[in-house]
Design a protein around this motif. Structure first.
Motif, PDB file in Angstrom:
ATOM      1  N   VAL A 269      38.282  33.231  35.734  1.00  0.00           N
ATOM      2  CA  VAL A 269      36.821  32.569  35.708  1.00  0.00           C
ATOM      3  C   VAL A 269      36.649  31.147  36.669  1.00  0.00           C
ATOM      4  CG1 VAL A 269      35.134  32.381  34.013  1.00  0.00           C
ATOM      5  CG2 VAL A 269      37.293  33.831  33.550  1.00  0.00           C
TER       6      VAL A 269
ATOM      7  N   TRP B  62      36.362  36.862  38.351  1.00  0.00           N
ATOM      8  CA  TRP B  62      35.282  36.536  37.245  1.00  0.00           C
ATOM      9  C   TRP B  62      34.633  35.619  37.719  1.00  0.00           C
ATOM     10  CZ3 TRP B  62      38.458  38.558  34.743  1.00  0.00           C
ATOM     11  CH2 TRP B  62      38.884  39.944  34.567  1.00  0.00           C
TER      12      TRP B  62
ATOM     13  N   ALA C 241      31.315  35.827  31.235  1.00  0.00           N
ATOM     14  CA  ALA C 241      32.556  36.195  32.121  1.00  0.00           C
ATOM     15  C   ALA C 241      33.999  35.793  30.971  1.00  0.00           C
ATOM     16  CB  ALA C 241      32.432  34.825  33.118  1.00  0.00           C
TER      17      ALA C 241
ATOM     18  N   GLU D  39      33.683  38.577  29.196  1.00  0.00           N
ATOM     19  CA  GLU D  39      34.945  39.908  29.979  1.00  0.00           C
ATOM     20  C   GLU D  39      36.624  39.550  30.301  1.00  0.00           C
ATOM     21  OE1 GLU D  39      32.670  39.953  33.257  1.00  0.00           O
ATOM     22  OE2 GLU D  39      30.292  40.810  31.809  1.00  0.00           O
TER      23      GLU D  39
END
Length: 371
Positions: free
Chosen positions: A293, A310, A323, A326
């Protein structure tokens, strides 16, 4: 082929010094004899890019060593890492070029830090722009980390420009990871300078947002050092409400760093550092097959695979928190991220491309002599 490398090795440990070490240690295996002159300008990370009188003496000594190498071995191309958009560091470059730049023009500039071109256009005065173009312009070779960064030094009119991504030694196949327990905290890892520009404080804000919605969903390990007491104090203030969900382990050497990577579930590096080029920590995360991320910043989006990555806009902790959630709920890369690393970012790949680029200088000089 011979090459003088006027650049600093670790310490301090940061991306640029690590890549210089890779070059110095690795190029001889590719048929290039390296004469390394260690600048030794920065004492620690906080000293990088800052003006200090002692740096002048170190620079003069280094330039004298370059002179002695040339006197013994004849004309040799000079490899140098220019400053980003920082006035004090740029003045250092002026002195280095005045004293050490080859008279035959065989200068190699490797742009590990970005921003000088933009700084010259927007903040430098007329005299600074003129001197910089005179002393750093018309290099034989300009090496940039990514296509997105190629326009930064364009006004310096290098004879050739090559795109040369970074590369790191392969840390080896990571051990198989156990299936993640959905009820257990997702183990996040941040590794780098602990300050605002590298995104640490934004990450803590995002973690607080995520924990407000789902307490105990993440556990963050932070590895790195602080540049100031103010940064450390702010970190502790932001981390205190999160309690044991945040762990600070200090600076991580090679062994510790790889151990932390092997333990992590997700690597997060939400940088918006003005001079960021191609962060080595992201390459290391790929090598360890970690989901990433990070932020839409400089060359970062183009250097990463689309899967298991991400990317959010910097300065948006709410989006960063989303993010992270996720990434927590998504499947592991299963070797895909590591394969991307092996295909693009190994030290061997980097050194082979670097050696090929350097040999164009030799070919051009032969062609000019024949003309």
């Amino acid at each position: 082929m011979k090459l003088i490398v006027l650049a600093q090795l670790p310490p301090p440990v940061h991306g640029q010094s690590l890549m210089v070490r890779t070059l110095v240690e690795g190029l001889p295996a590719h048929g290039i004899q390296v004469f390394h002159v260690n600048l030794g300008l920065s004492r620690d990370a906080a000293d990088i890019g800052r003006w200090r009188c002692g740096k002048i003496f170190s620079l003069l000594v280094a330039c004298f060593r370059v002179y002695r190498i040339r006197r013994k071995h004849g004309p040799i191309p000079l490899y140098y890492v220019p400053a980003p958009g920082k006035r004090g560091a740029l003045y250092r470059d002026w002195i280095a070029m005045l004293l050490a730049r080859p008279l035959n023009g065989s200068l190699v500039l490797h742009w590990h830090a970005v921003g000088l071109g933009h700084w010259l256009d927007t903040q430098a005065n007329f005299l600074e722009r003129a001197i910089t173009k005179l002393l750093l312009g018309r290099a034989a070779l300009s090496l940039v980390l990514a296509e997105e960064l190629a326009s930064d030094p364009i006004d310096l009119d290098a004879r050739q420009t090559f795109i040369l991504p970074n590369g790191i030694p392969d840390p080896g196949e990571p051990p198989p990871r156990e299936p993640r327990n959905p009820a257990a905290p997702c183990k996040l890892l941040y590794l780098g300078l602990c300050n605002e520009e590298k995104g640490l404080f934004e990450l803590l804000e995002a973690l607080a947002i995520a924990h407000a919605r789902q307490p105990g969903c993440f556990h963050l390990t932070v590895a790195g050092h602080f540049l100031s007491q103010e940064d450390e104090q702010r970190f502790r203030q932001l981390a205190a409400p999160l309690g044991t969900a945040v762990r600070y382990v200090g600076f991580a050497g090679e062994h510790t760093k790889h151990a932390l990577m092997r333990e992590a579930d997700v690597f997060c590096f939400p940088t918006h550092y003005p001079h960021e080029g191609q962060p080595l920590v992201l390459l290391e995360a790929l090598a360890h097959d970690l989901p990433i991320v990070t932020t839409r910043w400089r060359a970062i989006p183009g250097m990463l695979p689309s899967a298991h990555t991400w990317i959010v806009e910097p300065g948006r902790p709410t989006l960063l928190a989303e993010a992270l959630r996720e990434a927590r709920s998504s499947p592991r890369p299963g070797g895909a991220s590591r394969r991307f690393f092996l295909e693009n970012y190994t030290a061997d790949t980097h050194l082979a491309a670097l050696a090929a680029a350097l040999r164009t200088i030799q070919r051009d000089r032969i062609a000019e002599s024949q003309d």
